[in-house]
Write an enzyme that holds these catalytic residues in place. Sequence first.
Site, PDB file in Angstrom:
ATOM      1  N   HIS A   1       0.845  -1.184   0.000  1.00 56.44           N
ATOM      2  CA  HIS A   1       0.000   0.000   0.000  1.00 56.44           C
ATOM      3  C   HIS A   1       0.887   1.242   0.000  1.00 56.44           C
ATOM      4  O   HIS A   1       1.872   1.315   0.731  1.00 56.44           O
ATOM      5  CB  HIS A   1      -0.904   0.018   1.231  1.00 56.44           C
ATOM      6  CG  HIS A   1      -1.989  -1.018   1.189  1.00 56.44           C
ATOM      7  ND1 HIS A   1      -2.331  -1.785   2.281  1.00 56.44           N
ATOM      8  CD2 HIS A   1      -2.817  -1.403   0.185  1.00 56.44           C
ATOM      9  CE1 HIS A   1      -3.321  -2.614   1.949  1.00 56.44           C
ATOM     10  NE2 HIS A   1      -3.625  -2.390   0.689  1.00 56.44           N
TER      11      HIS A   1
ATOM     12  N   TYR B   1       3.776   0.315   4.972  1.00 54.69           N
ATOM     13  CA  TYR B   1       4.320  -0.784   5.780  1.00 54.69           C
ATOM     14  C   TYR B   1       3.587  -2.102   5.562  1.00 54.69           C
ATOM     15  O   TYR B   1       3.499  -2.912   6.483  1.00 54.69           O
ATOM     16  CB  TYR B   1       4.300  -0.443   7.284  1.00 54.69           C
ATOM     17  CG  TYR B   1       4.816   0.918   7.646  1.00 54.69           C
ATOM     18  CD1 TYR B   1       6.104   1.318   7.304  1.00 54.69           C
ATOM     19  CD2 TYR B   1       4.025   1.809   8.355  1.00 54.69           C
ATOM     20  CE1 TYR B   1       6.593   2.577   7.660  1.00 54.69           C
ATOM     21  CE2 TYR B   1       4.505   3.068   8.712  1.00 54.69           C
ATOM     22  CZ  TYR B   1       5.779   3.439   8.359  1.00 54.69           C
ATOM     23  OH  TYR B   1       6.263   4.681   8.705  1.00 54.69           O
ATOM     24  N   HIS B   2       3.088  -2.354   4.349  1.00 56.56           N
ATOM     25  CA  HIS B   2       2.300  -3.569   4.107  1.00 56.56           C
ATOM     26  C   HIS B   2       2.834  -4.403   2.950  1.00 56.56           C
ATOM     27  O   HIS B   2       2.076  -4.790   2.059  1.00 56.56           O
ATOM     28  CB  HIS B   2       0.835  -3.202   3.825  1.00 56.56           C
ATOM     29  CG  HIS B   2       0.172  -2.440   4.917  1.00 56.56           C
ATOM     30  ND1 HIS B   2      -0.898  -1.575   4.706  1.00 56.56           N
ATOM     31  CD2 HIS B   2       0.428  -2.389   6.249  1.00 56.56           C
ATOM     32  CE1 HIS B   2      -1.269  -1.047   5.852  1.00 56.56           C
ATOM     33  NE2 HIS B   2      -0.484  -1.520   6.807  1.00 56.56           N
ATOM     34  N   PRO B   3       4.127  -4.734   2.905  1.00 52.57           N
ATOM     35  CA  PRO B   3       4.621  -5.562   1.800  1.00 52.57           C
ATOM     36  C   PRO B   3       4.020  -6.963   1.853  1.00 52.57           C
ATOM     37  O   PRO B   3       3.769  -7.507   2.934  1.00 52.57           O
ATOM     38  CB  PRO B   3       6.136  -5.598   2.042  1.00 52.57           C
ATOM     39  CG  PRO B   3       6.294  -5.376   3.514  1.00 52.57           C
ATOM     40  CD  PRO B   3       5.191  -4.418   3.880  1.00 52.57           C
TER      41      PRO B   3
END
Length: 609
Positions: A334, A543-545
């Site tokens: 994101h 922070y959403h890999p």
Amino acid sequence: MWLKLVVFVAILAFLAPKIFVWYFSITIDKPKGDYDFIVVGAGASGSVVASRLSEVSTERVLLLEAGEEDLPNPLIHVPLFVTFLQHGKFDWEYKTEPLNNAGFALTNQVSYWPRGKVLGGSTSINYLVYARGTKSDFDSWDSLGAPGWSYQDVLPFFKKSENMLDPDLAKTAHHGTGGPLNVSLSYKHKILNWFIRAANEIGIASFDYNRPDGKGVSPIQSTSTNGKRTSAADAFLRPVARRKNFDIVCGAHVKRVVIETQSDGSKKAVGVEVVKNEESFIVKSKKEVILSGGAIGSPQILMLSGIGPKEHLKEMKIEVMKDSPGVGSNLQDHFVIPAGFHSFNTDMHDQVITPDVLSLSNIASYLFHGSGSLTTTGLDALGFAKVLSDDKHDWPNIHFYLHAIMWKPQIPDQTEVLMSLFNFKKEAVDDLIKEAHAINSDHTSDFTIMVGLAHPYSSGSIKLRSSNYLDHPIIDPSYLSDTRDVTTLVGGLRLIKKFEDAEISKAMGIKMYMVMNNCTSLHGTSTDAYYECVARSAGITEYHPCCTAKMGKDPMAVADARLRVHGISGLRVADASIMPHLTTANTQAPCYMIGEKAAHMIKQDWGLI
């Protein structure tokens, strides 16, 4: 007399830390022999898998974590201290390669990617948001070759983990109670009332964002208990760590999975090679190794073990155990744009978190009542909307957060936050300060709304930098390489701009101020080109890999729908990397669910339930 007192104090000073560690520690120094199951990584998914497998008393379970133990630590457990957890011993401190299509306001166009290197993983350093995503997310996973992952299939596992503390939400059919993970509504700052009313006025309804579907706004549902962070370690490890069949080892960096060729030519995972305190050793698994190292760690370990794109492995001089071209591909994240808001008719100091948050009254509220601004990360609300009508999916394509923190970058601490946490150039921060002075304000924004790209079309990759396990991999997120993402973000920024039109906004004198001087000089302040320039300049990771070892049936799938790695028996992956694509919202809740479902499938496959 004085000599005895000095000796006593010296002994106490020496023993106190050791007693503290002994009392609170739930780890052992080294593995003890062989184990039935070895879980690598103590984040959301790995902690759940290890905890649930250890419920079967006949099975020996080992959980390995590269980071330190999360002994009681105010930086971890006080939510508002979240910014102090990056760039330290609890953070892997990953960085992307220079971005080609975004990050123009970042130094060298490099984005910092913090990931938790501590017991609890990223749940120990994240912003606590518990958001599952929509029904369409999981139904899409199912249709893309992952049968058993539809919304109806995964809902029981969401509910199994959850202990919803809000009595009204707990009554609904889609929330769970009695699970290990406490979920509560965050402390509400006064500005939340404006946000909800303004959203309603411009046509965005209020709703519970963890419903199966829908679009709207809602206060944040937080993984916290009485104002204290609840990490995966708190919820799933600490209560069960004394089980005789369960061992946890921290400071244990896994170099590779040990894979043996069987007599029939097949490949099987039989253990892991671990380095701790500069000593390398192998721990054997009798049944399975489960990788839960996250979207960066898991593909790195797979490739170091010889599982990955054949040509890349050869280039790294790694023996190819399985040509798996999808390992490290399909990287998604994101991408979020901060939009600042000001009010000139109302004093905002009692509505948001101000720089003097560490006042005696706030500290007392936290210590004695578990309330106040210290109990939050500053995220008060989350909203979802669809701004592209040609998107064939029935899901929101943007989400947006209310971040109730007043920014004063002329204060050295906040200036340092912008530059050290997000890698913004000093010139970009200076522009914020100049704009504040231009509008006769002592701060650059009263609060912020973060506009996020929910379902990016762009995807990147993870590749090895070398065959050395200590070298961080090459991270290329390829943000905004697909122009449809730009179109979506422009629509999202225009939607947030409409918050100004609400009557409550007019009454409070609230307006959006996005400061990017180079964009303004080139494109004005209201054109699509301006908003595109802002998106390409000011955007940062959310922070959403995920998605770098996806499950499925196509040639790029790394694992099957039961999370078993194709072509290697005894090896599974259970974390955000197995997602076929991003969920609409934050990935913490889906990772807990993945851990629950993975543990259930493992038990089924080994006849343990």
